[in-house]
Design a protein around this motif. Structure first.
Motif, PDB file in Angstrom:
ATOM      1  N   ALA A   1       0.819  -1.216   0.000  1.00  0.00           N
ATOM      2  CA  ALA A   1       0.000   0.000   0.000  1.00  0.00           C
ATOM      3  C   ALA A   1       0.853   1.266   0.000  1.00  0.00           C
ATOM      4  O   ALA A   1       0.453   2.299  -0.539  1.00  0.00           O
ATOM      5  N   LYS A   2       2.055   1.211   0.588  1.00  0.00           N
ATOM      6  CA  LYS A   2       2.906   2.414   0.686  1.00  0.00           C
ATOM      7  C   LYS A   2       3.621   2.731  -0.633  1.00  0.00           C
ATOM      8  O   LYS A   2       4.231   3.795  -0.764  1.00  0.00           O
ATOM      9  N   LEU A   3       3.604   1.780  -1.567  1.00  0.00           N
ATOM     10  CA  LEU A   3       4.264   2.016  -2.857  1.00  0.00           C
ATOM     11  C   LEU A   3       3.395   2.925  -3.731  1.00  0.00           C
ATOM     12  O   LEU A   3       2.175   2.800  -3.752  1.00  0.00           O
ATOM     13  N   TYR A   4       4.081   3.805  -4.470  1.00  0.00           N
ATOM     14  CA  TYR A   4       3.347   4.736  -5.328  1.00  0.00           C
ATOM     15  C   TYR A   4       3.808   4.649  -6.777  1.00  0.00           C
ATOM     16  O   TYR A   4       3.481   5.475  -7.602  1.00  0.00           O
ATOM     17  N   GLY A   5       4.593   3.609  -7.059  1.00  0.00           N
ATOM     18  CA  GLY A   5       5.099   3.443  -8.417  1.00  0.00           C
ATOM     19  C   GLY A   5       6.536   2.955  -8.390  1.00  0.00           C
ATOM     20  O   GLY A   5       7.012   2.391  -7.395  1.00  0.00           O
ATOM     21  N   GLY A   6       7.242   3.154  -9.432  1.00  0.00           N
ATOM     22  CA  GLY A   6       8.646   2.762  -9.502  1.00  0.00           C
ATOM     23  C   GLY A   6       8.815   1.369 -10.077  1.00  0.00           C
ATOM     24  O   GLY A   6       7.924   0.801 -10.712  1.00  0.00           O
ATOM     25  N   ASP A   7       9.992   0.796  -9.782  1.00  0.00           N
ATOM     26  CA  ASP A   7      10.364  -0.522 -10.310  1.00  0.00           C
ATOM     27  C   ASP A   7       9.445  -1.604  -9.720  1.00  0.00           C
ATOM     28  O   ASP A   7       9.292  -1.700  -8.504  1.00  0.00           O
ATOM     29  N   PRO A   8       8.813  -2.478 -10.548  1.00  0.00           N
ATOM     30  CA  PRO A   8       7.923  -3.537 -10.022  1.00  0.00           C
ATOM     31  C   PRO A   8       8.646  -4.572  -9.162  1.00  0.00           C
ATOM     32  O   PRO A   8       8.009  -5.316  -8.419  1.00  0.00           O
TER      33      PRO A   8
END
Length: 670
Positions: free
Chosen positions: A622-629
């Motif tokens: 939930a804290k991720l907002y994008g970037g490398d998968p």
């Protein structure tokens, strides 16, 4: 004189005026002493003992010779109207006022609530017949098969029995059992047809059944309605004319039989006795044949209908006695024991005792809250003291904590005990599934009776040591209308029954005799029987020993850990069906965890059923907002490894409410 006045001021009760010395001190003291005595006159007689019988009634009893004593009991199938008929007889003899409490001899709250008699109760009545007084002793007995021991003991104090039959239902299973039991005891039987006022009553059919089943002359039967009082007055003259007087002599050495006992917190053990010979009075010293112990009689009396003191009990009478100092240990009052005066032991032959009732059903009982264990223990012990047929042994469970292993005469007996515990003591308990005593014979020759499933052999090592396994069998007598015969046979066959006899004793009624495993009988067999026959079938059973059987222990595993509170010994053919029922039901009551929970039913090492409770999932991305998968994949893999470790070391906490829900009614049904 001044010191006397000071002493009186110190000793006076707070509600009395002060006493001052005067010229007539003696008169003043006497006046206030009388006031003090009068103030306490309401409590002193109550503390002195049981109510005293009126002098005029006791003089009438003393004037009645042994030839005009009559001791009889009322026996019938459950719900045929025994207690209601007892009320009418007590009203006719003036023992109780008409229109009072219903079922006066049913003294337990659970008896009044359920409308059944659990414990045999007695009452002594005076009846004037043809201008002469008769002393009549009545015993109201239970009708359910679980309480047959109460009926058997009652016969020992009686010379006759009223065989009561419901006019609308006719002869039923317990009617048959009671008849043969009374016949074997040599009691004179008086047939009575009750409930003749009902719209569905068929007295002719009931009379024909009595003739065909028991060879009883229908012309001797009395037709009554206990509820309305119709023709009940014709019953006591028949009792006086037909029931034989007791045999004995008041001049012979004392010989009394202990028929029943109960515990009083102030007086200790109170014993209900039948006096065969001699006279017993307060102050006598008597000795027990069973224990050899001596006791001083504190009081004697009759049940009229409550405990009522008299000056003596003589040959032919049935009454109570208690000792001074009181008997505090219930084990010293062995039902069936004989007592006599000290010094007369060699002059008296002991009476034949009773067969001790054997518990047929065992359950585990545990407190809902372990902090209530001590209080609950006191409550259970008080009930067990007054019910000699209950066995009590402490045990412990990993899942439910400290508890007890209780033995009962049947499932109704267990249910009544649980109701009394809640109603009389306000205590609730968790009851495990009923189990029966199994016999294990080892190859070494050792023979063990297993009453607790936890003690039953489970793994291959134990079974390699076992020679044979046996389960208890009962001979069941089922009375059923002919239209339901097919369904009843199907029910018995599905419960591993073996048909022994099928008899059409009327055009519409059938008596079936089946050998059934006791474990099937306690698994709500009676409820199923009532359901498929719309309540018209009746059931009676007796022990028939043990038979060799392929029985196994079914366990419930939670994450591969056995739950000892949920285990049952069953036939191998039932393991898969019952195992699926267990895991499906237990899944409903178990809370979800942060890891996967596996629920299994197992017989030894073989898993017969399984259910899985999926883990609660936390969204770690939930804290991720994008970037490398790959960051997302790393977090999910870390969560997966954490759940794996948690599943390996985590313990499933099972709340007591889960056990309460699972162990409720039909939790162990197939």
């Amino acid at each position: 004189m001044r010191q006397c006045g000071r002493l009186l001021r110190l000793l006076r009760p707070p509600f009395l005026p002060s006493i001052r010395p005067t010229t007539n001190t003696t008169t003043t003291f006497s006046k206030h002493h009388n006031a003090f005595t009068k103030a306490f006159s309401t409590t002193l007689p109550r503390l002195a003992g049981y109510p005293k019988i009126a002098k005029s009634i006791e003089e009438r009893i003393e004037a009645i010779p042994l030839e005009r004593f009559r001791n009889f009991c009322i026996v019938a199938h459950v719900d045929h109207g025994k207690s209601t008929l007892s009320d009418r007889l007590l009203e006719l003899t003036g023992t109780i006022a008409p229109g009072g409490n219903k079922q006066i001899l049913d003294k337990l709250d659970v008896e009044r609530e359920r409308g059944i008699t659990v414990k045999a109760q007695t009452c002594t009545m005076l009846y004037n017949y043809k201008g002469e007084d008769y002393l009549i002793h009545l015993v109201d007995t239970p009708g359910h098969v679980d309480f047959r021991a109460e009926v058997s003991r009652s016969y020992a104090s009686c010379g006759g029995a009223i065989l009561l039959v419901d006019a609308s239902q006719g002869v039923q299973a317990q009617t048959v059992a009671n008849f043969y039991l009374a016949f074997a005891q040599g009691l004179h039987l008086i047939p009575v047809i009750n409930k003749v006022d009902l719209p569905l009553a068929d007295p002719g059919r009931a009379l024909e059944q009595l003739k065909s089943s028991f060879e009883i002359d229908p012309s001797n039967a009395v037709l009554v309605s206990a509820k309305t009082g119709l023709n009940v007055e014709a019953l006591l003259p028949v009792v006086c004319d037909q029931v034989p007087a007791p045999v004995g002599s008041k001049d012979a050495p004392l010989k009394i039989l202990l028929v029943d006992s109960w515990y009083d917190n102030f007086r200790g053990v109170v014993m209900l006795v039948r006096v065969f010979d001699g006279v017993i009075r307060p102050g006598d010293t008597i000795v027990s044949f069973a224990t050899g112990k001596k006791f001083i009689v504190g009081d004697v009396g009759i049940m009229h209908p409550v405990e009522t003191s008299t000056s003596s009990l003589r040959a032919g009478q049935v009454g109570y006695i208690y000792f001074n100092p009181g008997m505090k240990n219930m084990k010293e009052a062995k039902v069936g024991d004989t007592f006599t005066h000290l010094g007369s032991e060699k002059l008296v032959t002991p009476c034949e005792g009773f067969e001790e009732p054997k518990p047929m059903v065992f359950v585990g009982a545990f407190p809902v809250d372990q902090s209530e264990f001590s209080r609950l223990n006191d409550s259970i012990e008080q009930l067990v003291i007054n019910d000699r047929s209950v066995t009590l042994q402490k045990e412990a469970s990993d899942a439910l904590g400290q508890g007890w292993r209780l033995g009962f005469l049947g499932t109704l007996h267990c249910s009544v005990f649980q109701d009394r515990l809640l109603g009389e003591h306000g205590q609730n308990i968790i009851i495990t599934a009923p189990t029966v005593p199994f016999k294990v014979i080892y190859k070494s020759g050792k023979e063990v009776i297993v009453k607790n499933p936890a003690e039953f052999p489970t793994d291959d090592i134990d079974h390699n040591r076992v020679e044979a396994l046996y389960e208890p069998i009962v001979l069941a007598t089922i009375t059923v209308p002919e239209e339901y015969l097919g369904k009843v046979i199907e029910l018995c066959e599905s419960n591993r029954g073996q048909q022994q006899e099928l008899t059409f004793f009327t055009a519409t009624q059938v008596i079936l005799r089946y050998k059934l495993p006791l474990s099937q009988l306690v698994n709500d067999f009676f409820g199923k029987l009532k359901g498929i026959t719309k309540g018209y079938a009746s059931l009676d059973y007796e022990e028939a020993g043990y038979q060799k059987s392929d029985i196994v222990k079914l366990q419930l595993l939670v994450n591969h850990v056995p739950v000892d509170a949920i285990a049952q010994v069953i036939h191998r053919s039932q393991a898969r069906t019952m195992g699926k029922n267990w895991v499906n039901r237990f899944k409903e009551f178990l809370d979800r965890q942060l890891f996967e929970v596996v629920i299994q039913a197992a017989v030894g090492r073989q898993i017969v059923a399984r259910e899985t409770i999926k883990a609660l999932r936390k969204d770690v991305t939930a804290k991720l907002y994008g970037g490398d998968p790959t960051r997302r994949m790393k977090l999910l893999e870390k969560q997966k490894q954490g759940k794996k470790r948690m599943r390996a070391v985590g313990n499933v906490s099972i709340d007591s409410s889960a056990f309460q829900g699972f162990l409720g009614k039909n939790a162990h049904g197939e």
